[in-house]
Design an enzyme around this catalytic site. Structure first.
Site, PDB file in Angstrom:
ATOM      1  N   ARG A  37     -45.429  11.688  26.537  1.00  0.00           N
ATOM      2  CA  ARG A  37     -45.391  10.253  26.237  1.00  0.00           C
ATOM      3  C   ARG A  37     -45.021   9.442  27.468  1.00  0.00           C
ATOM      4  O   ARG A  37     -45.554   8.347  27.686  1.00  0.00           O
ATOM      5  CB  ARG A  37     -44.421   9.962  25.092  1.00  0.00           C
TER       6      ARG A  37
ATOM      7  N   ARG B  87     -40.325  -9.454  45.876  1.00  0.00           N
ATOM      8  CA  ARG B  87     -40.417  -9.938  44.506  1.00  0.00           C
ATOM      9  C   ARG B  87     -41.541 -10.954  44.310  1.00  0.00           C
ATOM     10  O   ARG B  87     -41.513 -12.074  44.813  1.00  0.00           O
ATOM     11  CB  ARG B  87     -39.094 -10.571  44.066  1.00  0.00           C
TER      12      ARG B  87
ATOM     13  N   HIS C  45     -44.822 -11.486  40.968  1.00  0.00           N
ATOM     14  CA  HIS C  45     -45.291 -10.893  39.721  1.00  0.00           C
ATOM     15  C   HIS C  45     -46.343  -9.810  39.955  1.00  0.00           C
ATOM     16  O   HIS C  45     -46.256  -8.723  39.387  1.00  0.00           O
ATOM     17  CB  HIS C  45     -45.851 -11.976  38.787  1.00  0.00           C
TER      18      HIS C  45
ATOM     19  N   LYS D 118     -43.403   2.713  25.908  1.00  0.00           N
ATOM     20  CA  LYS D 118     -41.930   2.766  25.937  1.00  0.00           C
ATOM     21  C   LYS D 118     -41.451   2.108  27.230  1.00  0.00           C
ATOM     22  O   LYS D 118     -41.044   2.759  28.193  1.00  0.00           O
ATOM     23  CB  LYS D 118     -41.427   4.204  25.805  1.00  0.00           C
TER      24      LYS D 118
ATOM     25  N   GLU E 173     -40.914  -1.507  12.486  1.00  0.00           N
ATOM     26  CA  GLU E 173     -39.956  -0.456  12.845  1.00  0.00           C
ATOM     27  C   GLU E 173     -38.585  -1.082  13.031  1.00  0.00           C
ATOM     28  O   GLU E 173     -38.410  -2.277  12.837  1.00  0.00           O
ATOM     29  CB  GLU E 173     -40.408   0.271  14.111  1.00  0.00           C
TER      30      GLU E 173
END
Length: 283
Positions: A50, A98, A100, A144, A176
């Protein structure tokens, strides 16, 4: 305590993350939490598969093999002499100035460490309360991701309400929990949300449904309404650290008899037997 940092085992005090790591600045990365029983990483293969899938979904290319990573994680557990507990594994896109958008050639940063877990035996035996909340997360909950801000906010609301979990509702349907999968039992059938981008297909969820098949427990992957949730015979949640926990009240309303039900207990027993079987070390 030793930690794994980019393929090396080192003391935690020696581990330093760059302030422009995209995981630190954007939550740009993925993670797994793996349960350790008897010094063995339970369902390790499924967790690592996963992780690689989540990484691929957001365009992180892992140059090392699954076998290499699994070997390093097992070594980490052994060197820390962690017999029971958990392992946190995180992959970020890497460090860069930094902005996006990200450029090519970034080196993913991989960290892992072990930690103790207190098994929630009281909650598993007696059940817990939950609240409901609108599911306002992004639409790729199957990844995740490190981005857990909404989960954190709603979990905090649950804690402030003296509840163990918050069950999320999107368009009138149960998706969930903030850190768990949710199951609703009615007339001897267990219902849980199907695998879509609206939920994380939990490793414990996968194991529980497999065990339902093996033990003749009827289940259906079908989304249920909030009313069906509140009028269920039984409700329970699963996660890597919680295992199987009955939910006996939601939003102050008693679920079923107000005590853990027979289907929930059957699932609990099946999972515990599976854990014992799969983590028994041969001499």
């Amino acid at each position: 305590m030793k930690v794994l940092f980019n393929g090396r085992l080192m003391e935690r005090s020696e581990c330093a993350v760059d302030i422009e790591d995209r995981g630190y600045q954007f939550g740009d990365g993925v993670y797994e939490v793996i349960r350790i029983y008897n010094g063995i990483l339970f369902t390790l293969d499924e967790h690592i598969a996963r992780l690689y899938k989540s990484a691929a979904e957001i365009g992180i290319d892992l140059s090392f093999s699954e076998a290499e990573l699994k070997s390093q994680l097992k070594e980490l557990v052994d060197i820390n002499q962690r017999r029971d507990g958990g392992l946190y594994l995180q992959v970020t896109r890497g460090k860069a100035p930094r902005k996006h958008q990200y450029g090519a050639g970034l080196t993913p940063q991989v960290t892992a460490y072990t930690f103790p877990i207190q098994k929630p035996e009281k909650e598993q035996q007696n059940g817990v309360s939950a609240i409901t909340a609108d599911d306002m997360r992004w639409l790729r909950c199957d990844i995740k991701s490190l981005n857990l801000l909404y989960n954190v906010m709603i979990k905090q609301k649950a804690q402030e309400a003296s509840a163990f979990e918050a069950i999320l509702i999107r368009d009138g349907l149960v998706t969930e929990g903030t850190s768990s999968n949710v199951y609703v039992a009615k007339q001897n059938v267990i219902y849980t949300h199907p695998v879509t981008t609206l939920i994380l297909n939990g490793i414990t969820r996968m194991k529980v449904l497999q065990l339902c098949e093996e033990n003749g427990l009827n289940y259906e992957e079908k989304a249920v309404t909030k009313d069906e949730l509140l009028n269920a015979d039984e409700v329970f949640i699963t996660s890597t650290t919680a295992e199987v926990i009955p939910v006996t009240s939601i939003d102050g309303q008693t679920i079923g008899s107000g005590a853990p039900g027979p289907l929930t207990k059957n699932v609990q027993t099946a999972l515990q037997n599976s854990i014992l079987s799969e983590t028994a070390k041969t001499v």
